[in-house]
Write a protein that holds these residues in place. Structure first.
Motif, PDB file in Angstrom:
ATOM      1  N   MET A   1       0.842  -1.185   0.000  1.00 58.67           N
ATOM      2  CA  MET A   1       0.000   0.000   0.000  1.00 58.67           C
ATOM      3  C   MET A   1       0.888   1.250   0.000  1.00 58.67           C
ATOM      4  SD  MET A   1      -2.994   1.047   2.689  1.00 58.67           S
ATOM      5  CE  MET A   1      -2.215   2.301   3.662  1.00 58.67           C
ATOM      6  N   VAL A   2       0.499   2.209  -0.837  1.00 60.13           N
ATOM      7  CA  VAL A   2       1.271   3.445  -0.945  1.00 60.13           C
ATOM      8  C   VAL A   2       0.814   4.416   0.139  1.00 60.13           C
ATOM      9  CG1 VAL A   2       1.814   5.392  -2.440  1.00 60.13           C
ATOM     10  CG2 VAL A   2       1.546   3.133  -3.436  1.00 60.13           C
ATOM     11  N   ASN A   3       1.767   4.959   0.849  1.00 63.84           N
ATOM     12  CA  ASN A   3       1.469   5.933   1.892  1.00 63.84           C
ATOM     13  C   ASN A   3       0.790   7.158   1.274  1.00 63.84           C
ATOM     14  OD1 ASN A   3       2.132   8.371   3.601  1.00 63.84           O
ATOM     15  ND2 ASN A   3       2.842   6.725   4.943  1.00 63.84           N
ATOM     16  N   PRO A   4      -0.250   7.704   1.932  1.00 63.67           N
ATOM     17  CA  PRO A   4      -0.952   8.874   1.381  1.00 63.67           C
ATOM     18  C   PRO A   4      -0.037  10.084   1.167  1.00 63.67           C
ATOM     19  CG  PRO A   4      -1.959   8.157   3.489  1.00 63.67           C
ATOM     20  CD  PRO A   4      -0.855   7.217   3.164  1.00 63.67           C
ATOM     21  N   LEU A   5       0.992  10.231   1.988  1.00 57.99           N
ATOM     22  CA  LEU A   5       1.924  11.356   1.808  1.00 57.99           C
ATOM     23  C   LEU A   5       2.748  11.183   0.528  1.00 57.99           C
ATOM     24  CD1 LEU A   5       3.158  11.896   5.487  1.00 57.99           C
ATOM     25  CD2 LEU A   5       1.655  13.388   4.158  1.00 57.99           C
ATOM     26  N   ILE A   6       3.138   9.940   0.247  1.00 60.41           N
ATOM     27  CA  ILE A   6       3.898   9.656  -0.975  1.00 60.41           C
ATOM     28  C   ILE A   6       2.995   9.884  -2.184  1.00 60.41           C
ATOM     29  CG2 ILE A   6       5.113   7.872  -2.288  1.00 60.41           C
ATOM     30  CD1 ILE A   6       6.637   8.851   0.206  1.00 60.41           C
ATOM     31  N   LYS A   7       1.749   9.435  -2.063  1.00 60.43           N
ATOM     32  CA  LYS A   7       0.782   9.617  -3.149  1.00 60.43           C
ATOM     33  C   LYS A   7       0.562  11.112  -3.412  1.00 60.43           C
ATOM     34  CE  LYS A   7      -3.821   8.123  -4.570  1.00 60.43           C
ATOM     35  NZ  LYS A   7      -5.059   7.486  -4.175  1.00 60.43           N
ATOM     36  N   GLU A   8       0.419  11.886  -2.332  1.00 56.57           N
ATOM     37  CA  GLU A   8       0.228  13.340  -2.450  1.00 56.57           C
ATOM     38  C   GLU A   8       1.434  13.986  -3.137  1.00 56.57           C
ATOM     39  OE1 GLU A   8      -0.042  17.277   0.467  1.00 56.57           O
ATOM     40  OE2 GLU A   8      -0.360  15.293   1.345  1.00 56.57           O
ATOM     41  N   ALA A   9       2.634  13.584  -2.722  1.00 51.29           N
ATOM     42  CA  ALA A   9       3.860  14.136  -3.312  1.00 51.29           C
ATOM     43  C   ALA A   9       3.924  13.825  -4.801  1.00 51.29           C
ATOM     44  CB  ALA A   9       5.083  13.574  -2.598  1.00 51.29           C
ATOM     45  N   LYS A  10       3.611  12.577  -5.146  1.00 51.47           N
ATOM     46  CA  LYS A  10       3.681  12.162  -6.553  1.00 51.47           C
ATOM     47  C   LYS A  10       2.680  12.946  -7.402  1.00 51.47           C
ATOM     48  CE  LYS A  10       4.277   8.064  -9.324  1.00 51.47           C
ATOM     49  NZ  LYS A  10       4.531   6.642  -9.283  1.00 51.47           N
ATOM     50  N   GLU A  11       1.447  13.124  -6.894  1.00 49.59           N
ATOM     51  CA  GLU A  11       0.424  13.860  -7.636  1.00 49.59           C
ATOM     52  C   GLU A  11       0.844  15.317  -7.848  1.00 49.59           C
ATOM     53  OE1 GLU A  11      -3.287  13.333  -5.548  1.00 49.59           O
ATOM     54  OE2 GLU A  11      -3.370  11.199  -6.049  1.00 49.59           O
ATOM     55  N   LYS A  12       1.354  15.952  -6.790  1.00 51.64           N
ATOM     56  CA  LYS A  12       1.774  17.360  -6.895  1.00 51.64           C
ATOM     57  C   LYS A  12       2.949  17.511  -7.857  1.00 51.64           C
ATOM     58  CE  LYS A  12       0.194  19.181  -2.452  1.00 51.64           C
ATOM     59  NZ  LYS A  12       0.614  19.794  -1.186  1.00 51.64           N
ATOM     60  N   MET A  13       3.898  16.584  -7.783  1.00 49.39           N
ATOM     61  CA  MET A  13       5.060  16.654  -8.666  1.00 49.39           C
ATOM     62  C   MET A  13       4.660  16.419 -10.114  1.00 49.39           C
ATOM     63  SD  MET A  13       8.071  14.839  -6.466  1.00 49.39           S
ATOM     64  CE  MET A  13       8.582  15.489  -4.873  1.00 49.39           C
ATOM     65  N   LYS A  14       3.697  15.513 -10.312  1.00 52.53           N
ATOM     66  CA  LYS A  14       3.216  15.234 -11.669  1.00 52.53           C
ATOM     67  C   LYS A  14       2.523  16.470 -12.251  1.00 52.53           C
ATOM     68  CE  LYS A  14       0.676  11.764 -14.270  1.00 52.53           C
ATOM     69  NZ  LYS A  14      -0.189  10.597 -14.206  1.00 52.53           N
ATOM     70  N   LYS A  15       1.717  17.157 -11.427  1.00 48.43           N
ATOM     71  CA  LYS A  15       1.050  18.379 -11.889  1.00 48.43           C
ATOM     72  C   LYS A  15       2.077  19.455 -12.236  1.00 48.43           C
ATOM     73  CE  LYS A  15      -3.349  17.831  -9.513  1.00 48.43           C
ATOM     74  NZ  LYS A  15      -4.186  18.238  -8.380  1.00 48.43           N
ATOM     75  N   THR A  16       3.132  19.562 -11.444  1.00 46.87           N
ATOM     76  CA  THR A  16       4.188  20.536 -11.713  1.00 46.87           C
ATOM     77  C   THR A  16       4.859  20.231 -13.039  1.00 46.87           C
ATOM     78  OG1 THR A  16       4.571  20.868  -9.347  1.00 46.87           O
ATOM     79  CG2 THR A  16       6.354  21.513 -10.829  1.00 46.87           C
ATOM     80  N   LEU A  17       5.177  18.959 -13.277  1.00 47.20           N
ATOM     81  CA  LEU A  17       5.808  18.548 -14.529  1.00 47.20           C
ATOM     82  C   LEU A  17       4.903  18.892 -15.718  1.00 47.20           C
ATOM     83  CD1 LEU A  17       8.123  17.021 -16.014  1.00 47.20           C
ATOM     84  CD2 LEU A  17       6.811  14.934 -15.658  1.00 47.20           C
ATOM     85  N   GLU A  18       3.601  18.598 -15.597  1.00 41.73           N
ATOM     86  CA  GLU A  18       2.655  18.898 -16.677  1.00 41.73           C
ATOM     87  C   GLU A  18       2.569  20.398 -16.942  1.00 41.73           C
ATOM     88  OE1 GLU A  18      -0.925  17.004 -15.306  1.00 41.73           O
ATOM     89  OE2 GLU A  18      -0.192  14.999 -15.832  1.00 41.73           O
ATOM     90  N   LYS A  19       2.582  21.197 -15.879  1.00 41.39           N
ATOM     91  CA  LYS A  19       2.509  22.649 -16.029  1.00 41.39           C
ATOM     92  C   LYS A  19       3.736  23.173 -16.777  1.00 41.39           C
ATOM     93  CE  LYS A  19       2.075  26.899 -13.315  1.00 41.39           C
ATOM     94  NZ  LYS A  19       3.216  27.599 -13.887  1.00 41.39           N
ATOM     95  N   ILE A  20       4.900  22.664 -16.426  1.00 40.14           N
ATOM     96  CA  ILE A  20       6.144  23.090 -17.085  1.00 40.14           C
ATOM     97  C   ILE A  20       6.132  22.662 -18.553  1.00 40.14           C
ATOM     98  CG2 ILE A  20       8.662  22.811 -17.116  1.00 40.14           C
ATOM     99  CD1 ILE A  20       7.553  24.599 -14.806  1.00 40.14           C
ATOM    100  N   GLU A  21       5.668  21.443 -18.819  1.00 30.04           N
ATOM    101  CA  GLU A  21       5.584  20.977 -20.210  1.00 30.04           C
ATOM    102  C   GLU A  21       4.652  21.876 -21.022  1.00 30.04           C
ATOM    103  OE1 GLU A  21       6.456  16.182 -19.910  1.00 30.04           O
ATOM    104  OE2 GLU A  21       4.426  16.890 -19.503  1.00 30.04           O
ATOM    105  N   ASP A  22       3.510  22.272 -20.424  1.00 21.47           N
ATOM    106  CA  ASP A  22       2.573  23.173 -21.113  1.00 21.47           C
ATOM    107  C   ASP A  22       3.217  24.528 -21.398  1.00 21.47           C
ATOM    108  OD1 ASP A  22       0.574  21.317 -21.223  1.00 21.47           O
ATOM    109  OD2 ASP A  22      -0.571  22.112 -19.522  1.00 21.47           O
ATOM    110  N   GLU A  23       3.928  25.063 -20.407  1.00 21.68           N
ATOM    111  CA  GLU A  23       4.595  26.357 -20.605  1.00 21.68           C
ATOM    112  C   GLU A  23       5.621  26.274 -21.728  1.00 21.68           C
ATOM    113  OE1 GLU A  23       6.050  28.917 -17.393  1.00 21.68           O
ATOM    114  OE2 GLU A  23       4.749  27.785 -16.037  1.00 21.68           O
ATOM    115  N   LEU A  24       6.358  25.182 -21.785  1.00 23.56           N
ATOM    116  CA  LEU A  24       7.368  25.018 -22.828  1.00 23.56           C
ATOM    117  C   LEU A  24       6.726  24.868 -24.211  1.00 23.56           C
ATOM    118  CD1 LEU A  24      10.007  22.747 -21.057  1.00 23.56           C
ATOM    119  CD2 LEU A  24      10.206  25.175 -21.585  1.00 23.56           C
TER     120      LEU A  24
END
Length: 185
Positions: A1-24
């Motif tokens: 089972m994935v810890n909710p904090l790890i899941k939260e970190a992964k989701e936030k980091m994924k959104k950041t990556l997507e935002k940067i890709e969109d800006e580029l």
């Protein structure tokens, strides 16, 4: 089972990556791309409307974007909006379509664009490190409150660090792809 904090970190980091890709994607490079016009809005019946909702945008030839509005009455409005933008392009209106010719960029312009892309990616890296710091703080707070044993807290911190390294590496890959795209002649 994935810890909710790890899941939260992964989701936030994924959104950041997507935002940067969109800006580029919206960044100007040597090649014309319809994405460059996404931020340009035209005052259409009193409502600021993106150009891509008023016209078909396509790439014709090698360095030309063709904007074909569904309603010809907006041709001059689209032309004015492009002239008012910071794209540095001169639209050519022939009465049916608007052509945006992208001049071949100089090496100096390309280097400036690479520098801008690097700044955007750097902002993404900072955001990812901030997410790491926030999640590690939550882990330490949980440990102090006795909700997480020390060994588990250390393991979770290592997982967050691995995630951080993984997303920063992905940002570096995204930058290298963009850099290659910009520097292509």
């Amino acid at each position: 089972m994935v810890n909710p904090l790890i899941k939260e970190a992964k989701e936030k980091m994924k959104k950041t990556l997507e935002k940067i890709e969109d800006e580029l994607k919206k960044m100007r490079t040597g090649k014309p791309s319809p994405a460059i016009l996404e931020e340009i809005k035209v005052e259409y019946y009193g409502v600021p409307t993106p150009v891509n909702q008023l016209a078909t945008i396509s790439v014709s030839e090698e360095r030309t974007l063709v904007i074909k509005p569904w309603d010809k009455s907006v041709l001059s409005l689209i032309e004015k909006a492009i002239n008012a933008s910071d794209l540095g392009l001169n639209p050519v209106n022939d009465g049916n379509v608007i052509r945006l010719v992208f001049p071949t960029p100089t090496t100096e312009q390309r280097e400036k664009w690479v520098k801008k892309a690097k700044e955007i990616v750097e902002e993404g890296k900072i955001a990812i490190r901030n997410i790491r710091r926030e999640i590690i703080k939550k882990i330490k707070d949980d440990q102090k409150e006795g909700n997480i044993p020390e060994d588990d807290a250390r393991r979770l911190e290592n997982e967050v660090q691995k995630l951080t390294d993984e997303f920063i590496e992905k940002l570096d890959e995204v930058f290298e792809i963009k850099k290659k795209e910009i520097m292509e002649f």
